[in-house]
Design an enzyme around this catalytic site. Structure first.
Site, PDB file in Angstrom:
ATOM      1  N   LYS A 277       1.036  -1.348  -0.131  1.00 29.85           N
ATOM      2  CA  LYS A 277       0.130   0.090  -0.014  1.00 29.85           C
ATOM      3  C   LYS A 277       0.915   1.420  -0.159  1.00 29.85           C
ATOM      4  O   LYS A 277       0.538   2.358  -0.585  1.00 29.85           O
ATOM      5  CB  LYS A 277      -1.076   0.095   1.406  1.00 29.85           C
ATOM      6  CG  LYS A 277      -1.982   1.100   1.100  1.00 29.85           C
ATOM      7  CD  LYS A 277      -1.729   2.586   1.751  1.00 29.85           C
ATOM      8  CE  LYS A 277      -2.639   3.416   1.891  1.00 29.85           C
ATOM      9  NZ  LYS A 277      -2.283   4.564   2.452  1.00 29.85           N
ATOM     10  N   ASP A 293      -5.638   4.467 -15.661  1.00 29.15           N
ATOM     11  CA  ASP A 293      -6.392   3.653 -15.004  1.00 29.15           C
ATOM     12  C   ASP A 293      -5.650   3.042 -13.501  1.00 29.15           C
ATOM     13  O   ASP A 293      -5.133   1.951 -13.725  1.00 29.15           O
ATOM     14  CB  ASP A 293      -6.900   2.556 -15.880  1.00 29.15           C
ATOM     15  CG  ASP A 293      -8.150   1.567 -15.099  1.00 29.15           C
ATOM     16  OD1 ASP A 293      -8.027   1.622 -13.857  1.00 29.15           O
ATOM     17  OD2 ASP A 293      -8.519   0.610 -15.855  1.00 29.15           O
ATOM     18  N   HIS A 392       4.223  12.847  10.115  1.00 29.23           N
ATOM     19  CA  HIS A 392       2.607  12.992   9.773  1.00 29.23           C
ATOM     20  C   HIS A 392       2.077  14.063  10.595  1.00 29.23           C
ATOM     21  O   HIS A 392       1.003  15.075  10.133  1.00 29.23           O
ATOM     22  CB  HIS A 392       2.028  11.696  10.079  1.00 29.23           C
ATOM     23  CG  HIS A 392       0.814  11.513   9.157  1.00 29.23           C
ATOM     24  ND1 HIS A 392       0.529  11.259   8.052  1.00 29.23           N
ATOM     25  CD2 HIS A 392      -0.330  11.470   9.768  1.00 29.23           C
ATOM     26  CE1 HIS A 392      -0.677  11.152   7.504  1.00 29.23           C
ATOM     27  NE2 HIS A 392      -1.254  11.197   8.830  1.00 29.23           N
TER      28      HIS A 392
HETATM   29  C1  MEV Z   1       0.454   4.712   4.925  1.00 34.58           C
HETATM   30  O1  MEV Z   1      -0.435   5.358   3.994  1.00 34.58           O
HETATM   31  C2  MEV Z   1       1.499   4.094   4.528  1.00 34.58           C
HETATM   32  C3  MEV Z   1       2.576   3.154   5.351  1.00 34.58           C
HETATM   33  O2  MEV Z   1       1.835   2.388   6.383  1.00 34.58           O
HETATM   34  C4  MEV Z   1       3.212   2.204   4.321  1.00 34.58           C
HETATM   35  C5  MEV Z   1       4.169   1.301   5.139  1.00 34.58           C
HETATM   36  O3  MEV Z   1       3.865   1.003   6.436  1.00 34.58           O
HETATM   37  O4  MEV Z   1       5.238   0.799   4.624  1.00 34.58           O
HETATM   38  C6  MEV Z   1       3.572   4.294   6.148  1.00 34.58           C
END
Ligand code: MEV
Length: 439
Positions: A277, A293, A392
């Protein structure tokens, strides 16, 4: 960043723009416009977005449009070329993390990336085969190979003229499915600089009749596969250990931790899902900013990640035993284009492609994979050191300050104060904005 050094970076077309993130939005926009030779009309697209009449022609039941922030990631050097990367995304930290990952990789020469030829796979499913005899049906279809490929090839005038079109086919047998024995024909089709869904689907539909009569069965689905594993892209980087050092943690130790973090994603699907992700956090925003896409890219990435039978990381990280450098690589399918589809119908996609300055779908894929790798590097480095919440929360504090009405100039100061007080809350941001207004 001084005016002078910004000027120099723009003139040199360097993507290394230190302090770019601190500029007010209007200056940032003007800098990118000069860097990428954007016209006033093109610049205006970032304000105008997509007009409703065009939106109405694109999909059904349109009631409006939906906007996302577009940021530009800096520091990218891909195959020796300086690249600014437009990213359309709502998640804070993503653009900063991509830029930071690119900066670390830049210390080792940037990214080397290579895309395969743009070969897509189309699937033609055949069921109800006489006597359920898959081998006999395959033999009869094979006998029509030439006619099948010629028919598929003839469906597009433009792609064969550009060197693309039908390349080959393969038959795959499924003797046991919940609906009985069946087979699927894979059509391999070079779509050149297009993503190519339309071309492949048209070709699959066109060959269905020949396949059906040759097989004696019934053709059911005729559609491309999003597991575009003939159209892979690979990106790699070498990060000198000293570029990884962090708050008293020595670079070699950070490298060792990153390798260990990746190792968990190689064996544990729960971690691999989050790890991948994070990679897609980098990839999707570029796919979106170029009108491609992203659902297809996502589907391909996850299916590819599970190709061994268990879902695992798309990256590899190891330490070079001789130099101590951290070596990273990423491989995944990348079915994207620079012509047709959303790249043409969405005005902002053209702008994204212009900033990237890509001349082929492969070149775009190479940049996209590099951004995915940069994003992963940045995330892993934060995760194995201070954790991701520090950075963050600092960005979140800035957003709270802006939402509370702070000007772009005072938002950074208020955000710093929110972080220092450990009170990253909207109400406190509002108090500080009000106090500033009263001064
Ligand atoms: C957050 O959007 C993405 C992370 O969780 C990716 C990861 O854990 O490698 C920070």
């Amino acid at each position: 960043m001084s005016n002078e050094s910004l000027e120099r970076a723009i003139q040199d077309r360097s993507s290394r723009l230190p302090g770019f993130y601190r500029l007010p939005l209007a200056r940032r926009r003007a800098a990118v416009a000069r860097w990428a030779d954007l016209s006033v009309e093109e610049l205006d697209l970032w304000e105008r977005g997509l007009d409703s009449s065009r939106a109405d022609a694109l999909i059904e039941n349109v009631v409006g449009t939906y906007a996302l922030p577009v940021g530009v990631a800096t520091n990218f050097l891909v195959n020796g070329r300086e690249v600014l990367v437009p990213m359309a995304v709502e998640e804070p930290s993503v653009v900063a993390a991509a830029s930071h990952g690119a900066l670390m990789a830049r210390r080792g020469g940037g990214f080397e990336a290579k895309a395969d030829a743009p070969v897509m796979i189309g699937q033609v499913q055949v069921i109800d085969l006489p006597g359920d005899d898959l081998d006999a049906a395959c033999a009869r279809i094979e006998a029509q190979r030439e006619a099948i490929l010629a028919t598929a090839h003839a469906q597009s005038r433009s792609l064969p003229a550009l060197g693309g079109g039908a390349l080959g086919m393969e038959l795959r047998r499924f003797p046991e499915t919940s609906a009985g024995p069946m087979l699927v024909l894979h059509l391999y089709y070079d779509t050149r600089d297009a993503m190519g869904a339309n071309a492949v689907n048209t070709a699959c539909e066109a060959i269905a009749g020949i396949v059906e009569s040759a097989s004696g069965g019934t053709v059911l689905m005729r559609i491309l596969s999003n597991l575009a594993d003939r159209r892979l892209v690979r990106a790699a980087c070498r990060v000198p250990a000293q570029a990884l050092a962090r708050d008293g943690i020595d670079g070699a130790e950070v490298a060792r931790r990153i390798v260990a973090a990746n190792a968990l994603a190689e064996v544990d699907p729960y971690r691999a899902a989050t790890h991948n992700k994070g990679i897609l956090n980098g990839i999707d925003p570029v796919i979106i900013a170029t009108g491609n896409d992203w659902r297809g890219v996502e589907a391909g990435a996850h299916a590819f990640a599970a190709r061994s039978g268990s879902y695992r990381s798309l990256t590899e990280w190891k330490v070079d035993a001789e130099t101590g450098d951290l070596l990273g690589s990423l491989e995944l399918p990348m079915a994207i284009g620079i012509v047709g589809g959303g790249t043409r119908s969405l005005p902002l996609a053209g702008l994204g492609l212009k900033i990237l300055g890509v001349g082929s779908a492969g070149e775009l894929a190479e940049i996209v994979a590099s951004v995915g790798l940069a994003q992963n590097l940045s995330a892993l480095r934060a995760l194995v050191c201070e954790g991701i919440q520090d950075g963050h929360m600092a960005l979140h504090a800035r957003q709270l300050a802006l939402a509370a009405g702070a000007s772009a100039e005072s938002a950074a100061r208020i955000a710093e104060q929110l972080v220092a007080e450990g009170q990253i809350r909207g109400a406190r941001a509002l108090e500080l904005v009000m106090a500033g207004a009263a001064d």
